[in-house]
Write an enzyme that holds these catalytic residues in place. Structure first.
Site, PDB file in Angstrom:
ATOM      1  CE1 TYR A 179      -9.327  -9.556   1.745  1.00 39.65           C
ATOM      2  CE2 TYR A 179     -10.791  -9.188   3.772  1.00 39.65           C
ATOM      3  CZ  TYR A 179      -9.537  -9.034   2.798  1.00 39.65           C
ATOM      4  OH  TYR A 179      -8.650  -7.890   3.484  1.00 39.65           O
ATOM      5  CE1 TYR A 183      -5.844  -8.708  -0.094  1.00 35.54           C
ATOM      6  CE2 TYR A 183      -4.985  -8.319   2.261  1.00 35.54           C
ATOM      7  CZ  TYR A 183      -5.722  -7.859   1.280  1.00 35.54           C
ATOM      8  OH  TYR A 183      -6.732  -7.089   1.653  1.00 35.54           O
ATOM      9  CE  LYS A 232      -3.846  -2.369  -0.158  1.00 40.47           C
ATOM     10  NZ  LYS A 232      -3.220  -3.653   0.113  1.00 40.47           N
TER      11      LYS A 232
HETATM   12  C1  LIG Z   1      -3.962  -5.135  -0.001  1.00 40.47           C
HETATM   13  C2  LIG Z   1      -2.925  -6.269  -0.272  1.00 40.47           C
HETATM   14  C3  LIG Z   1      -2.767  -7.087  -1.436  1.00 40.47           C
HETATM   15  C4  LIG Z   1      -3.610  -6.670  -2.721  1.00 40.47           C
HETATM   16  O1  LIG Z   1      -3.482  -5.358  -3.286  1.00 40.47           O
HETATM   17  P1  LIG Z   1      -4.544  -4.822  -4.248  1.00 40.47           P
HETATM   18  O2  LIG Z   1      -4.199  -3.610  -4.712  1.00 40.47           O
HETATM   19  O3  LIG Z   1      -5.722  -4.634  -3.127  1.00 40.47           O
HETATM   20  O4  LIG Z   1      -5.227  -5.939  -5.148  1.00 40.47           O
HETATM   21  C5  LIG Z   1      -1.908  -7.929  -1.257  1.00 40.47           C
HETATM   22  N1  LIG Z   1      -1.402  -8.014  -0.308  1.00 40.47           N
HETATM   23  C6  LIG Z   1      -1.210  -7.512   0.839  1.00 40.47           C
HETATM   24  C7  LIG Z   1      -0.304  -7.948   2.196  1.00 40.47           C
HETATM   25  C8  LIG Z   1      -2.006  -6.308   0.761  1.00 40.47           C
HETATM   26  O5  LIG Z   1      -2.292  -5.858   2.237  1.00 40.47           O
END
Ligand SMILES: *Cc1c(COP(=O)(O)O)cnc(C)c1O
Length: 342
Positions: free
Chosen positions: A274, A300, A60
């Site tokens: 999710y 993720y 992010k």
């Molecule tokens: C938000 C996030 C993602 C996914 O990214 P997006 O741009 O929302 O698809 C992947 N890994 C981590 C650790 C995240 O915090």
């Protein structure tokens, strides 16, 4: 021949950007993992976007470079965003606000599948508090975007200048952060003398995937971007990613064309919902930790890496393929999922 990045670089330079990263993040080979017989001769590499320094790091921050640039240009004094209790985006927004001397208001929504003590109070939520963010915990069923709109009216009435970021920071401006990452990866690939056949990412709010795809498209690279959806179904994630990629390209160069078959989303790793742990995620997190000393998160990276392992084990990629997995961070999530690893 090295990639020609002049068009991409020039397009990115047109947007205000704050510096939140210390420099390029490393690309490393997973040597011990790649040696395993069931890796079928593939070369696995990682892009260490978990090593971005501020606030515990993670993907992010790349989006926040452009979002903070936009917010400061608009004269904002308060950053507002939302996500789940264990949102990494919320945590990093809080850290960025702290460093920049801005106020931060987070709207956090409960999970449909997890509500144990660690999930509700440890990991990212603990850090949100340390960074000094104001946290609104919504009850189940209340829409965070509607709540945010009302909150923004209240803040404005108090004379504040709020800047609102969507889920995951994945506005087209935010996604520019990953178009910039595409340029970074292509430069590193040129320097290493490696052609990456695939770049593999988790796909949540799709900004990471869309930004990378917009970037490689503008750089006319043949590298494929493969996303493992962890939030939406394969069909929904494909549609969202296509739309966001088009919007990001629109910012960069309206004349850039996206190939019809450019969107590659695999929905097989999401599991029941999710944030719901899966057996393949648990195996992937443990394998990467025990074989390489690297930490991925359960929501993720663990699921996306599980998808990559499955594809490599099935023999989807020929021996000698160079596969780059983007480590997106999210380490605090591991502490929120202690019970899943019991
Ligand atoms: C938000 C996030 C993602 C996914 O990214 P997006 O741009 O929302 O698809 C992947 N890994 C981590 C650790 C995240 O915090």
């Amino acid at each position: 021949m090295p990639h020609d990045l002049t068009r991409l670089d020039a397009a990115l330079a047109a947007y205000p950007r704050a510096t939140l990263l210390e420099g390029p993040t490393p690309i490393q080979k997973l040597s011990r993992l790649s040696q395993l017989p069931d890796m079928n001769g593939c070369n696995l590499y990682v892009k260490r976007d978990d090593l971005t320094g501020l606030g515990g790091g993670g993907n992010k921050l790349r989006k926040l470079e452009f979002l903070l640039g936009e917010a400061l240009a608009a004269g904002a004094d308060t950053l507002v965003t939302w996500g789940g209790f264990q949102s990494n985006h919320a945590r990093l927004t809080a850290a960025v606000a702290a460093r920049q001397g801005l106020a931060c208001v987070l709207i956090l929504t409960p999970s449909a599948v997890r509500n144990d003590d660690d999930f509700c109070h440890n990991g990212n939520v603990l850090l949100d508090d340390l960074f000094g963010a104001t946290v609104h915990r919504l009850p189940r069923g209340l829409a965070p975007d509607t709540y945010a709109a009302e909150l923004v009216d209240t803040l404005k009435a108090q004379g504040k200048k709020p800047f609102v970021m969507p889920l995951g920071g994945s506005s087209p401006r935010g996604s520019l952060g990953y178009a910039a990452c595409a340029a970074e990866v292509l430069r590193q690939a040129d320097a290493l003398g490696i052609q990456f056949d695939r770049i593999i990412v988790p796909n949540g709010s799709a900004g990471t995937h869309s930004g990378l795809l917009a970037g490689v498209t503008l750089a006319q690279s043949s590298t494929q971007i493969v996303g493992y959806s962890v939030l939406a179904t394969q069909e929904q994630a494909s549609a969202t990613t296509l739309e966001k990629t088009r919007q990001t390209l629109q910012l960069l160069d309206p004349s850039a064309a996206l190939a019809d078959n450019a969107i590659h989303i695999d929905g097989s790793q999401r599991g029941e919902a999710y944030g719901a742990p899966t057996h393949t995620m648990l195996e992937a997190v443990r394998l990467l930790a025990s074989r390489e000393g690297l930490l991925t998160d359960p929501v993720y990276g663990g699921k996306a890496f599980a998808g990559l392992l499955a594809a490599v084990r099935r023999g989807d990629y020929p021996a000698g393929s160079n596969l780059l997995f983007v480590m997106t961070g999210g380490l605090p999530g591991l502490f929120a999922y202690r019970s899943a690893f019991d």
